[in-house]
Write a protein that holds these residues in place. Structure first.
Motif, PDB file in Angstrom:
ATOM      1  N   HIS A   1       1.163   4.183   8.626  1.00 20.11           N
ATOM      2  CA  HIS A   1       0.787   2.824   8.218  1.00 20.11           C
ATOM      3  C   HIS A   1       1.915   1.881   8.626  1.00 20.11           C
ATOM      4  O   HIS A   1       3.067   2.064   8.227  1.00 20.11           O
TER       5      HIS A   1
ATOM      6  N   THR B   1      -6.608  -4.701  11.888  1.00 21.83           N
ATOM      7  CA  THR B   1      -5.380  -5.210  12.523  1.00 21.83           C
ATOM      8  C   THR B   1      -4.554  -4.108  13.189  1.00 21.83           C
ATOM      9  O   THR B   1      -3.372  -4.332  13.503  1.00 21.83           O
TER      10      THR B   1
ATOM     11  N   CYS C   1      -9.633  -0.343   9.945  1.00 25.92           N
ATOM     12  CA  CYS C   1      -8.538  -1.325   9.854  1.00 25.92           C
ATOM     13  C   CYS C   1      -8.706  -2.410  10.925  1.00 25.92           C
ATOM     14  O   CYS C   1      -8.747  -2.101  12.115  1.00 25.92           O
TER      15      CYS C   1
ATOM     16  N   LEU D   1       0.820  -1.217   0.000  1.00 27.20           N
ATOM     17  CA  LEU D   1       0.000   0.000   0.000  1.00 27.20           C
ATOM     18  C   LEU D   1       0.853   1.265   0.000  1.00 27.20           C
ATOM     19  O   LEU D   1       1.904   1.313   0.630  1.00 27.20           O
TER      20      LEU D   1
ATOM     21  N   ARG E   1      -2.991   0.923  11.134  1.00 26.60           N
ATOM     22  CA  ARG E   1      -2.986   2.372  10.863  1.00 26.60           C
ATOM     23  C   ARG E   1      -3.192   3.131  12.168  1.00 26.60           C
ATOM     24  O   ARG E   1      -3.900   2.670  13.060  1.00 26.60           O
TER      25      ARG E   1
ATOM     26  N   CYS F   1      -9.235  -0.084   4.110  1.00 29.24           N
ATOM     27  CA  CYS F   1      -8.848   1.340   4.162  1.00 29.24           C
ATOM     28  C   CYS F   1      -8.988   1.994   2.794  1.00 29.24           C
ATOM     29  O   CYS F   1      -9.423   3.138   2.690  1.00 29.24           O
TER      30      CYS F   1
ATOM     31  N   CYS G   1      -0.197  -5.282   8.402  1.00 26.30           N
ATOM     32  CA  CYS G   1      -1.238  -5.198   7.364  1.00 26.30           C
ATOM     33  C   CYS G   1      -1.550  -6.579   6.788  1.00 26.30           C
ATOM     34  O   CYS G   1      -0.644  -7.380   6.555  1.00 26.30           O
ATOM     35  N   ILE G   2      -2.830  -6.860   6.577  1.00 21.98           N
ATOM     36  CA  ILE G   2      -3.224  -8.125   5.959  1.00 21.98           C
ATOM     37  C   ILE G   2      -3.783  -7.890   4.552  1.00 21.98           C
ATOM     38  O   ILE G   2      -4.381  -8.770   3.967  1.00 21.98           O
ATOM     39  N   TYR G   3      -3.641  -6.681   4.044  1.00 19.37           N
ATOM     40  CA  TYR G   3      -4.022  -6.353   2.656  1.00 19.37           C
ATOM     41  C   TYR G   3      -5.488  -6.660   2.352  1.00 19.37           C
ATOM     42  O   TYR G   3      -5.827  -7.148   1.283  1.00 19.37           O
ATOM     43  N   CYS G   4      -6.318  -6.354   3.340  1.00 18.76           N
ATOM     44  CA  CYS G   4      -7.755  -6.605   3.174  1.00 18.76           C
ATOM     45  C   CYS G   4      -8.416  -5.521   2.336  1.00 18.76           C
ATOM     46  O   CYS G   4      -9.524  -5.676   1.850  1.00 18.76           O
ATOM     47  N   SER G   5      -7.767  -4.351   2.226  1.00 18.96           N
ATOM     48  CA  SER G   5      -8.227  -3.247   1.375  1.00 18.96           C
ATOM     49  C   SER G   5      -9.398  -2.446   1.951  1.00 18.96           C
ATOM     50  O   SER G   5      -9.991  -1.625   1.247  1.00 18.96           O
TER      51      SER G   5
END
Ligand code: SF4
Ligand code: SF4
Length: 203
Positions: free
Chosen positions: A79, A61, A59, A42, A64, A90, A84-88
Motif C-alpha cells: 500500500h 489511484t 483502487c 489505513l 495498491r 479497498c 491514497c485518497i481514502y475512498c475506502s
C-alpha cells in the motif's frame, strides 16, 4: 456610528472567545477525537490477507500493488499511502476484512519516503508448469468456504491435505504435458483446463 453586520459578528465572537476560550484546538499538542466512521490512515489485518488482489483491482489511484517475488517464494501486497485518497473502496471490497481505517489523520511528514506498508504470503506453484498462481492462504480460504464441494477440486483438497500434513507436494515433472493422468495435482487454472480437455477434445 453604525457598525456593519460582519464586524458586529466578529466582535460577538471575540467576546465569546474571551469568556469561553478559543475555537481552535491545540493540535498537535492536543488531538481531537474523530467520528467513529472517520476514514483515517489505513492498516492491514495481516493474518486475514489472502493476497487475492481485489483491493488492487478497485483502487482508483494505483495506491495498491501485488508483486510476485519468485526469489523469496512470496506474493507481496503493498500500500502506497502517498497515493491514497481514502475512498475506502479497498476496505469495502476486501473479501476477508483484511484492511481497516484507523482514526489517525496526521499525515504531515518532512521526508518523501517511508509511506509504504506491505505484507507477504507464501506462493503456491503449479505442479505441472511450475508457475506461481495463488497463495496458500487464498486456496485454503476457498477450500474452507466451499465445504464438501472441496472434494470436487484436486487443487483445493490437496492444498488442504498438505496443510493437515497428510499429503506431500509433488515436483513438476520436466517437459510433462497436461493430460488426464495428471489431474491429481495442484494445478494452475490453465493446466487444470488442459488436463481435462486434452483427452476429450485435444488442443
Ligand atoms: S485479502 Fe483484502 S487486503 Fe488482501 S489482497 Fe485481497 S482484497 Fe487486498
Ligand atoms: S482507500 Fe481508496 S485510494 Fe486508498 S488504497 Fe483504498 S481504494 Fe486505493
Amino acid at each position: 456610528m453604525r457598525i456593519p453586520l460582519p464586524k458586529l459578528r466578529e466582535l460577538v465572537e471575540a467576546v465569546r472567545a474571551v469568556v469561553k476560550g478559543p475555537f481552535t484546538t491545540k493540535f498537535p499538542k492536543a488531538v481531537d477525537s474523530v467520528h467513529p466512521n472517520f476514514r483515517g490512515i489505513l492498516k492491514f489485518r495481516e493474518e486475514n490477507c489472502l493476497c487475492c488482489g481485489a483491493c488492487v483491482q478497485v483502487c482508483p489511484t494505483n495506491a495498491r500493488e501485488i508483486v510476485i517475488d519468485r526469489a523469496k517464494g512470496v506474493k507481496r501486497n503493498i500500500h502506497y499511502a502517498e497515493r491514497c485518497i481514502y475512498c475506502s473502496q479497498c476496505v469495502l471490497h476486501c473479501p476477508n476484512d483484511a484492511i481497516y481505517h484507523t482514526p489517525e489523520f496526521d499525515l504531515s511528514r518532512t521526508e518523501r519516503g517511508g509511506w509504504e506498508t506491505s505484507l507477504e504470503k507464501q506462493l503456491v506453484y503449479c505442479e505441472l508448469c511450475g508457475e506461481p498462481f495463488a497463495t496458500r492462504e487464498h486456496l485454503l480460504w476457498i477450500a474452507h468456504r466451499v465445504g464438501d464441494l472441496v472434494n470436487s477440486n484436486p487443487t483445493l483438497f490437496l492444498t488442504l491435505y498438505q496443510s493437515l500434513g497428510v499429503a506431500a507436494p509433488q515436483e513438476a515433472p520436466a517437459g510433462a504435458l497436461p493430460y488426464r493422468s495428471g489431474t491429481l495435482r495442484i494445478l494452475c487454472p490453465d493446466c487444470r483446463r488442459k488436463t481435462y480437455m486434452t483427452e476429450e477434445w485435444g488442443y
